[in-house]
Design an enzyme around this catalytic site. Structure first.
Site, PDB file in Angstrom:
ATOM      1  N   ASP A 105      30.742  27.693 -44.932  1.00 46.10           N
ATOM      2  CA  ASP A 105      30.874  27.387 -43.506  1.00 46.10           C
ATOM      3  C   ASP A 105      31.704  26.133 -43.263  1.00 46.10           C
ATOM      4  O   ASP A 105      32.269  25.953 -42.192  1.00 46.10           O
ATOM      5  CB  ASP A 105      29.481  27.156 -42.895  1.00 46.10           C
ATOM      6  CG  ASP A 105      28.932  28.402 -42.228  1.00 46.10           C
ATOM      7  OD1 ASP A 105      29.447  29.493 -42.509  1.00 46.10           O
ATOM      8  OD2 ASP A 105      27.994  28.273 -41.420  1.00 46.10           O
ATOM      9  N   ASN A 143      22.340  30.151 -31.359  1.00 43.84           N
ATOM     10  CA  ASN A 143      21.194  29.241 -31.422  1.00 43.84           C
ATOM     11  C   ASN A 143      21.651  27.876 -31.928  1.00 43.84           C
ATOM     12  O   ASN A 143      21.173  26.837 -31.511  1.00 43.84           O
ATOM     13  CB  ASN A 143      20.102  29.819 -32.320  1.00 43.84           C
ATOM     14  CG  ASN A 143      18.797  29.067 -32.159  1.00 43.84           C
ATOM     15  OD1 ASN A 143      18.395  28.727 -31.044  1.00 43.84           O
ATOM     16  ND2 ASN A 143      18.139  28.745 -33.258  1.00 43.84           N
ATOM     17  N   ARG A 179      18.709  33.118 -22.644  1.00 42.63           N
ATOM     18  CA  ARG A 179      18.539  34.162 -21.626  1.00 42.63           C
ATOM     19  C   ARG A 179      17.513  33.753 -20.575  1.00 42.63           C
ATOM     20  O   ARG A 179      17.671  34.037 -19.387  1.00 42.63           O
ATOM     21  CB  ARG A 179      18.144  35.484 -22.295  1.00 42.63           C
ATOM     22  CG  ARG A 179      19.299  36.121 -23.061  1.00 42.63           C
ATOM     23  CD  ARG A 179      18.860  37.241 -23.961  1.00 42.63           C
ATOM     24  NE  ARG A 179      17.993  36.756 -25.040  1.00 42.63           N
ATOM     25  CZ  ARG A 179      17.669  37.474 -26.105  1.00 42.63           C
ATOM     26  NH1 ARG A 179      18.140  38.702 -26.241  1.00 42.63           N
ATOM     27  NH2 ARG A 179      16.885  36.978 -27.044  1.00 42.63           N
ATOM     28  N   ASN A 201      28.098  36.546 -24.622  1.00 38.77           N
ATOM     29  CA  ASN A 201      27.250  37.278 -23.675  1.00 38.77           C
ATOM     30  C   ASN A 201      26.850  36.530 -22.415  1.00 38.77           C
ATOM     31  O   ASN A 201      26.467  37.163 -21.429  1.00 38.77           O
ATOM     32  CB  ASN A 201      25.979  37.750 -24.393  1.00 38.77           C
ATOM     33  CG  ASN A 201      26.278  38.735 -25.503  1.00 38.77           C
ATOM     34  OD1 ASN A 201      26.914  39.757 -25.263  1.00 38.77           O
ATOM     35  ND2 ASN A 201      25.872  38.420 -26.721  1.00 38.77           N
TER      36      ASN A 201
END
Length: 400
Positions: free
Chosen positions: A150, A213, A287, A337
Site C-alpha cells: 500500500d 472506512n 450512511r 457512493n
C-alpha cells in the site's frame, strides 16, 4: 478460463478477503470474506460461479481456519479452478522504506514486513500469517507468492512531503517519516483517470480521494505521487470511520496528564473511538450520517467536519499541481457512493472552478463511474477502484 489465475489475499487483523482473478481481463471466479476472527460468530461468505454461500467457521477461528476452509471446502467444489492458480498476490499495508515496489516473497521480504510492523501493528502481523498459511496450503507455489505494498505508490514523494519537522535523527535512525497508504487504489484510479481524460499518465495532474472506512487524499503530479494525507501510520489525515486523522499532538499530553489516560487507552481512542463514531457518538457508518444529515444534530456535525477536512486537503494539494489541475477523482466505498459527501465537499471549492452537476452526481453511484461536474467546469470524476486487479496483475507479471 485462463490457465494463469491469481489468488489474491488481503488479511486484516480480524478478517480475510480473498479472490481468484484472471489478471488478463479482470474476470473474478471466486470472491469471499471471512470475518469476526477470534469470536464465537466467526464466519465465511463467498461467491462462486455467481452463487452466494455462507458457513460458520467455528468459535475462535482465524486466518488459518479460514484459508483451510477455502482450500478444502470451497475449492474442493471446483478442483479445476484450484489447478489454474499460478500465483498468489498478498496485499501488504506497510513496506517501510526498504520495500518500495511489488516483489516476489522470500525470507528477506518477510523480514522487511516484520521490520515495518511497528508502523502497521494491526495489519502487518496479519499479513505475515496469511503468507505463512498460503505457503502451507499451496506448497507448489512457494516461489510464486508476491507482496504488493500500500505504501509503494507514495515512494515518489519528495523529501519536503515525507519528512516531519522532528529531530532528523528520528528519520535516519528509526525511519520516522510519512509513508501514506491506499497506494494501490490511488495508482489504479490514476491509470483509469488518464484513459477517461485522454491524457498520457506522465502528463496527468490530479488529486485522488480514496474514501472508505479509512480515507486518504493523494496529489499526483505528472503521474507520480508527490504528497498524501496519511503519514507514518494510517492514522494521520482525513476524518475516518473510527480514526481521528489530524489533531494537535498536545491533545495526547492533555489526555495523559490531565485526564489520566494511559498510552494504550489513548491509542484505542484515536484509532477505534474517534472519526465519525466519535463525532456522532452512535456509529462509524457514513450512511447513517448521510441519511440523518437534515434531521439529527450528531449526523450534521459529523458530516460537516468530515467534508471540511476533505475540502482543506483538496484545496492545499491544488498548490502542488504546477499551475494546472486536470481533475479531482473520488473512489472507495464512500467516494464511489456518497453523492452528499462529494457535493458538500466540492461546494467549498468554487475557487478551483469546480461546480457539481446534481443529476450527474446522483447517477455516479453503486459501481457506476462518470464525470459529476457541470459542462465546461473543472473535471471531477467518480471511478470505482479495483485494488485486487492491480495485485493480481503484479503477481502475474512478477512470476511469469
Amino acid at each position: 478460463m485462463s490457465s494463469k489465475l491469481v489468488l489474491v489475499l488481503n488479511c486484516g487483523s480480524s478478517s480475510l478477503k480473498f479472490a481468484i482473478i484472471d489478471p488478463a481481463n479482470g474476470d473474478e471466479y471466486l470472491s469471499g470474506l471471512a470475518e469476526c476472527f477470534h469470536l464465537p460468530e466467526a464466519r465465511i461468505k463467498w461467491k462462486l460461479d455467481g452463487a452466494k454461500q455462507e458457513a460458520a467457521l467455528g468459535a475462535g477461528a482465524a486466518h488459518s481456519e479460514a484459508l483451510n476452509f477455502m482450500v478444502k471446502t470451497i475449492l474442493a467444489q471446483k478442483p479445476e479452478l484450484s489447478a489454474q492458480i499460478a500465483a498468489i498476490g498478498h496485499r501488504i499495508v506497510h513496506g517501510g522504506e526498504k520495500l518500495t515496489h511489488s516483489v516476489v516473497i522470500d525470507e528477506s521480504v518477510i523480514q522487511g514486513i516484520k521490520d515495518a510492523s511497528s508502523f502497521a501493528p494491526l495489519h502487518n502481523p496479519a499479513h505475515l500469517i496469511g503468507i505463512d498459511e498460503a505457503l502451507k496450503n499451496f506448497p507448489h507455489l512457494s516461489d510464486k507468492n508476491v507482496a504488493v505494498f500500500d505504501t509503494a505508490f507514495h515512494q515518489t514523494m519528495p523529501e519536503e512531503s515525507y519528512l516531519y519537522a522532528l529531530p532528523y535523527k528520528l528519520y535516519k535512525e528509526h525511519g520516522v517519516r510519512r509513508y501514506g497508504a491506499h497506494g494501490t487504489s490511488h495508482y489504479y484510479v490514476t491509470q483509469e483517470a488518464a484513459k477517461a481524460l485522454n491524457k498520457p499518465v506522465s502528463e496527468l495532474n490530479i488529486i485522488t480521494c480514496h474514501l472508505g472506512n479509512g480515507g486518504s487524499v493523494a496529489a499526483i503530479r505528472h503521474g507520480e505521487c508527490v504528497d498524501t494525507s496519511m503519514g507514518l501510520t494510517p492514522l494521520e489525515g482525513l476524518v475516518m470511520g473510527t480514526r481521528s486523522g489530524d489533531l494537535d499532538p498536545a491533545i495526547i499530553f492533555f489526555l495523559h496528564d490531565t485526564l489520566g489516560m494511559n498510552v494504550g487507552a489513548i491509542n484505542n481512542m484515536l484509532t477505534k473511538e474517534s472519526g465519525l463514531l466519535g463525532l456522532t457518538e452512535v456509529t462509524s457508518d457514513c450512511r447513517y450520517v448521510e441519511d440523518n444529515y437534515d434531521s439529527k444534530a450528531d449526523a450534521k456535525r459529523a458530516m460537516d467536519v468530515y467534508c471540511h477536512r476533505l475540502a482543506k486537503y483538496i484545496g492545499s494539494y491544488s498548490a502542488q499541481m504546477d499551475g494546472r489541475l486536470d481533475a479531482v477523482i473520488f473512489t472507495g466505498g464512500i467516494g464511489e457512493n456518497s453523492s452528499m459527501v462529494r457535493e458538500l465537499t466540492l461546494n467549498k471549492l468554487a475557487l478551483l472552478g469546480i461546480e457539481v452537476d446534481a443529476e450527474r452526481n446522483l447517477a455516479a453511484r453503486f459501481g457506476k463511474s462518470g464525470f459529476i461536474n457541470k459542462e465546461g467546469t473543472r473535471p471531477v470524476l467518480v471511478l470505482p477502484t479495483n485494488e485486487e486487479l492491480v495485485i493480481a496483475q503484479d503477481a502475474s507479471r512478477l512470476t511469469a
